[in-house]
Design an enzyme around this catalytic site. Structure first.
Site, PDB file in Angstrom:
ATOM      1  N   CYS A  82       4.219   4.923   1.434  1.00 14.38           N
ATOM      2  CA  CYS A  82       2.712   4.839   1.030  1.00 14.38           C
ATOM      3  C   CYS A  82       2.247   6.239   1.032  1.00 14.38           C
ATOM      4  O   CYS A  82       2.284   6.917   2.159  1.00 14.38           O
ATOM      5  CB  CYS A  82       1.957   3.986   1.864  1.00 14.38           C
ATOM      6  SG  CYS A  82       0.129   3.768   1.583  1.00 14.38           S
ATOM      7  N   ASP A 102       4.614  -0.292   3.576  1.00 22.04           N
ATOM      8  CA  ASP A 102       3.421   0.235   2.587  1.00 22.04           C
ATOM      9  C   ASP A 102       2.335  -0.557   3.108  1.00 22.04           C
ATOM     10  O   ASP A 102       2.321  -1.622   3.797  1.00 22.04           O
ATOM     11  CB  ASP A 102       3.835  -0.110   1.192  1.00 22.04           C
ATOM     12  CG  ASP A 102       2.837   0.235   0.405  1.00 22.04           C
ATOM     13  OD1 ASP A 102       2.053   1.402   0.535  1.00 22.04           O
ATOM     14  OD2 ASP A 102       2.324  -0.509  -0.410  1.00 22.04           O
ATOM     15  N   SER A 103       0.994  -0.414   2.599  1.00 20.66           N
ATOM     16  CA  SER A 103      -0.147  -1.355   2.787  1.00 20.66           C
ATOM     17  C   SER A 103       0.043  -2.452   1.874  1.00 20.66           C
ATOM     18  O   SER A 103      -0.827  -3.503   2.100  1.00 20.66           O
ATOM     19  CB  SER A 103      -1.411  -0.336   2.021  1.00 20.66           C
ATOM     20  OG  SER A 103      -0.994  -0.159   0.801  1.00 20.66           O
ATOM     21  N   HIS A 162       1.638   2.774  -6.800  1.00 18.07           N
ATOM     22  CA  HIS A 162       1.395   2.067  -7.751  1.00 18.07           C
ATOM     23  C   HIS A 162       1.596   2.775  -9.153  1.00 18.07           C
ATOM     24  O   HIS A 162       1.957   2.240 -10.325  1.00 18.07           O
ATOM     25  CB  HIS A 162       0.056   1.391  -8.109  1.00 18.07           C
ATOM     26  CG  HIS A 162      -0.055   0.357  -6.919  1.00 18.07           C
ATOM     27  ND1 HIS A 162      -0.136   0.732  -5.627  1.00 18.07           N
ATOM     28  CD2 HIS A 162      -0.624  -0.803  -6.900  1.00 18.07           C
ATOM     29  CE1 HIS A 162      -0.361  -0.393  -4.842  1.00 18.07           C
ATOM     30  NE2 HIS A 162      -0.609  -1.356  -5.728  1.00 18.07           N
ATOM     31  N   CYS A 176       0.560   8.117  -5.858  1.00 20.43           N
ATOM     32  CA  CYS A 176       0.244   6.586  -5.209  1.00 20.43           C
ATOM     33  C   CYS A 176       1.441   5.589  -5.562  1.00 20.43           C
ATOM     34  O   CYS A 176       1.846   5.730  -6.893  1.00 20.43           O
ATOM     35  CB  CYS A 176      -0.942   6.204  -5.958  1.00 20.43           C
ATOM     36  SG  CYS A 176      -1.577   4.633  -5.460  1.00 20.43           S
ATOM     37  N   GLU A 228      -2.179  -4.367  -9.850  1.00 20.51           N
ATOM     38  CA  GLU A 228      -1.999  -5.248  -9.167  1.00 20.51           C
ATOM     39  C   GLU A 228      -2.299  -6.702 -10.051  1.00 20.51           C
ATOM     40  O   GLU A 228      -1.805  -7.790 -10.024  1.00 20.51           O
ATOM     41  CB  GLU A 228      -2.646  -5.442  -7.735  1.00 20.51           C
ATOM     42  CG  GLU A 228      -1.798  -4.525  -6.960  1.00 20.51           C
ATOM     43  CD  GLU A 228      -2.021  -4.528  -5.392  1.00 20.51           C
ATOM     44  OE1 GLU A 228      -2.842  -5.332  -5.117  1.00 20.51           O
ATOM     45  OE2 GLU A 228      -1.877  -3.655  -4.848  1.00 20.51           O
TER      46      GLU A 228
END
Ligand code: DGL
Length: 279
Positions: free
Chosen positions: A74, A11-12, A187, A185, A153
């Site tokens: 991702c 993932d990023s 998150h 996404c 985050e």
């Protein structure tokens, strides 16, 4: 490389840990090597060409770990790079979009599906393309929600500011009569209850992280790649690598994974450039 080889997951940054967590829950016997590109995130605002280049480097790194299959954990990298990466990689590569789209297209009753994600994911139109491949009659309404990655985050998962931001984004979908919403996404599954509050009980929420872990299990069965025996305790089964800020990664990981990570290694991902493919 045999069936006891690990699965590569990337993932990023930290978001793909929602996918790693589902893999740990659903197929706990498998080994896993996770890479988070924390030096170069976010991917959601980068061009397709850049996301493909980054993803190629990561796949080169994961191959040095002799992985037997790769999960692009991702949404943005799946949207921008999956097709290219699948066509040039000899081991199985899956992304997070296909399984989620298949489930969404089968659970919708009125054929009106919302998708939330990064700007890159929504502008790529990939969810729409895959959803329509399963059911050409569905109507897809995409909404980019770029502020949400930072809020997650920051740890503001149950916060009035996050609720306000989500409900403002969801206003754009208010009159579309969607009955299904894909949390497109990495998150956003962590904001599931916030989305639930904003869209109401009648809308089915689809979590690509969960659906992708299910899909990975089916892939391993189909390809005869299931490991022969549980690889043991989490510490010896899972390895974590990042391109920057290993400590920050570690504390986020420990807030969402079912066990505490003790070691995160930092690597120079730019060193995995493929010369013949360099732009
Ligand atoms: N992992 C990304 C995604 O699922 C979100 C974070 C980023 O923009 O890099 O789209």
């Amino acid at each position: 490389m045999g069936n006891d080889a690990p699965i590569g997951v990337f993932d990023s940054g930290v978001g793909g840990l929602t996918v790693a967590r589902e893999i740990m829950r659903q197929i706990p016997e498998e080994r896993m090597v996770y890479f988070g590109d924390t030096a170069r995130l976010p991917y959601g605002t980068k061009s397709k060409q850049t996301v493909i280049r980054y993803s190629r480097q990561i796949i080169r790194f994961l191959k040095t770990k002799h992985v037997k299959a790769i999960v692009i954990a991702c949404n943005t990298a799946t949207a921008q790079a999956l097709e290219e990466l699948q066509s040039e990689t000899e081991i199985p590569v899956i992304g997070v979009i296909d399984a989620a789209a298949r489930v969404a297209s089968s659970v919708t009753k009125n054929g009106r599906i919302g998708v939330v994600g990064t700007t890159g994911t929504i502008e790529s139109g990939m969810y729409t393309k895959v959803l329509k491949s399963y059911n050409p009659r569905v109507q897809v309404y995409g909404k980019a929600c770029p502020l949400l990655v930072s809020l997650v985050e920051e740890g503001w998962l149950h916060d009035s500011v996050t609720e306000e931001v989500v409900s403002r984004y969801m206003k754009d979908l208010e009159y579309k009569s969607i009955d299904t919403l894909i949390l497109g996404c990495t998150h956003y599954p962590l904001l599931r209850s916030v989305f639930r509050k904003a869209v109401g009980e009648a809308v089915t929420l689809v979590n690509p992280a969960y659906e992708t872990a299910m899909e990975l299990g089916r892939l391993l069965d189909r390809e005869g790649l299931r490991c022969s025996a549980d690889a043991g305790p989490a510490d010896s089964k899972y390895e974590f690598y990042v391109s920057d800020a290993a400590e920050k990664f570690c504390s986020f990981a420990n807030s969402i994974l079912p066990y505490d990570i003790e070691q995160v290694r930092q690597i120079n991902i730019e060193g995995y450039e493929s010369e013949e493919r360099a732009y």
